[in-house]
Scaffold this motif. Structure first.
Motif, PDB file in Angstrom:
ATOM      1  N   MET A  59     -16.318 -10.489 -59.558  1.00  0.00           N
ATOM      2  CA  MET A  59     -17.292 -11.472 -59.593  1.00  0.00           C
ATOM      3  C   MET A  59     -18.540 -10.769 -59.197  1.00  0.00           C
ATOM      4  O   MET A  59     -18.758 -10.064 -58.372  1.00  0.00           O
ATOM      5  N   PRO A  60     -19.925 -11.090 -59.976  1.00  0.00           N
ATOM      6  CA  PRO A  60     -21.012 -10.739 -59.968  1.00  0.00           C
ATOM      7  C   PRO A  60     -21.800 -11.428 -58.662  1.00  0.00           C
ATOM      8  O   PRO A  60     -21.326 -12.795 -58.351  1.00  0.00           O
ATOM      9  N   GLY A  61     -22.577 -10.861 -57.813  1.00  0.00           N
ATOM     10  CA  GLY A  61     -23.236 -11.503 -56.863  1.00  0.00           C
ATOM     11  C   GLY A  61     -22.329 -12.174 -55.761  1.00  0.00           C
ATOM     12  O   GLY A  61     -21.282 -11.889 -55.572  1.00  0.00           O
ATOM     13  N   PRO A  62     -23.066 -13.217 -54.946  1.00  0.00           N
ATOM     14  CA  PRO A  62     -22.489 -13.866 -53.858  1.00  0.00           C
ATOM     15  C   PRO A  62     -21.334 -14.865 -54.265  1.00  0.00           C
ATOM     16  O   PRO A  62     -21.222 -15.324 -55.210  1.00  0.00           O
ATOM     17  N   VAL A  63     -20.133 -14.718 -53.334  1.00  0.00           N
ATOM     18  CA  VAL A  63     -19.038 -15.397 -53.589  1.00  0.00           C
ATOM     19  C   VAL A  63     -18.770 -16.515 -52.346  1.00  0.00           C
ATOM     20  O   VAL A  63     -18.931 -16.099 -51.043  1.00  0.00           O
ATOM     21  N   ILE A  64     -18.168 -17.581 -52.943  1.00  0.00           N
ATOM     22  CA  ILE A  64     -17.687 -18.453 -51.841  1.00  0.00           C
ATOM     23  C   ILE A  64     -16.290 -18.376 -51.923  1.00  0.00           C
ATOM     24  O   ILE A  64     -15.596 -18.656 -52.962  1.00  0.00           O
ATOM     25  N   LEU A  65     -15.227 -18.367 -51.020  1.00  0.00           N
ATOM     26  CA  LEU A  65     -13.956 -18.076 -51.108  1.00  0.00           C
ATOM     27  C   LEU A  65     -13.213 -19.607 -50.647  1.00  0.00           C
ATOM     28  O   LEU A  65     -13.678 -20.324 -49.784  1.00  0.00           O
ATOM     29  N   VAL A  66     -12.299 -20.020 -51.524  1.00  0.00           N
ATOM     30  CA  VAL A  66     -11.721 -21.340 -51.227  1.00  0.00           C
ATOM     31  C   VAL A  66     -10.171 -21.124 -51.068  1.00  0.00           C
ATOM     32  O   VAL A  66      -9.594 -20.812 -52.194  1.00  0.00           O
TER      33      VAL A  66
END
Length: 231
Positions: A59-66
């Motif tokens: 994934m490019p850039g910032p990530v939110i994990l769920v």
């Protein structure tokens, strides 16, 4: 940063696979949010964290994990560089040194919760009737039949190893509390969410709202996306 710059990585729990996130993926896409479901092997906690990290790297850039259910333990141990927030969906959140089993069995289980035991291969399967009684009682018969047919067992090694320092101590966290959960009782969920100082959203949903009530799940993820984009 805009909401389109933020990527979502979804982590499924025990007895499920990435397809369980289908309605959440399409609902997020309708709001312009891109999401990917990480395939977790459910063979060990370390192996699941490694698999999640491989998905994050794509994934490019910032990530939110769920994370749903067991995967709450997994998302908290991910490589932190890209991770800007965590979202727990009726999920388990062991602290450093705790095992998944410690929090799962913290309190008396719901009367309809299945009795779980490993087989000869140290794999834990969910009994077929548990999908209707505890895992997804609010699901349609069709959805429950699919969930039962594609279930993936979880290895004992996933839940009996002490966790490391969790990311929820360092990044903003949201928690969807499932008030009708028969697998992880609501009191245990609230204990974990409050310990994390998470932003709690409580809903009258069962253990698997990612299938049975995707709207509140999409909403809480979108809240996290907007918060990360503002920062």
């Amino acid at each position: 940063m805009t909401t389109k710059d933020v990527s979502i990585v979804l982590a499924h729990g025990a007895w499920a696979d990435g397809s369980s996130w289908g309605r959440v993926v399409t609902g997020l896409a309708a709001r312009g949010v891109k999401a990917s479901a990480a395939p977790l092997p459910l063979t060990s906690l370390a192996g699941d964290v490694a698999a999640l990290n491989r998905s994050i790297e794509r994934m490019p850039g910032p990530v939110i994990l769920v994370g749903h259910a067991y995967a709450g333990a997994v998302i908290a141990l991910a490589r932190p560089e890209q991770v800007k927030a965590l979202v727990y969906v009726a999920a388990l959140a062991p602290d450093e040194g705790e095992k998944v089993a410690d929090v799962f069995y913290r309190a008396e289980p719901h009367p309809l919760a299945p009795k779980l035991a490993p087989d000869a291969n140290n794999l834990i399967w969910l009994p077929d009737d548990a999908f209707a009684k505890a895992f997804a009682p609010n699901a349609s018969a069709e959805d429950r039949s699919v969930l039962a047919a594609v279930q993936r067992p979880i290895a004992l090694a996933c839940i009996t190893v002490p966790a490391g320092r969790p990311l929820w101590k360092d990044v903003p966290t949201w928690f969807l509390l499932a008030e009708q959960d028969h697998m992880i009782i609501p009191a245990t969920q609230r204990f974990m969410a409050e310990r994390m100082k998470a932003k709690i959203r409580s809903h009258a949903v069962d253990h698997t709202p990612i299938v049975t009530a995707p709207g509140p799940v999409i909403d809480i993820i979108h809240d996290a996306v907007q918060s990360v984009a503002r920062n």
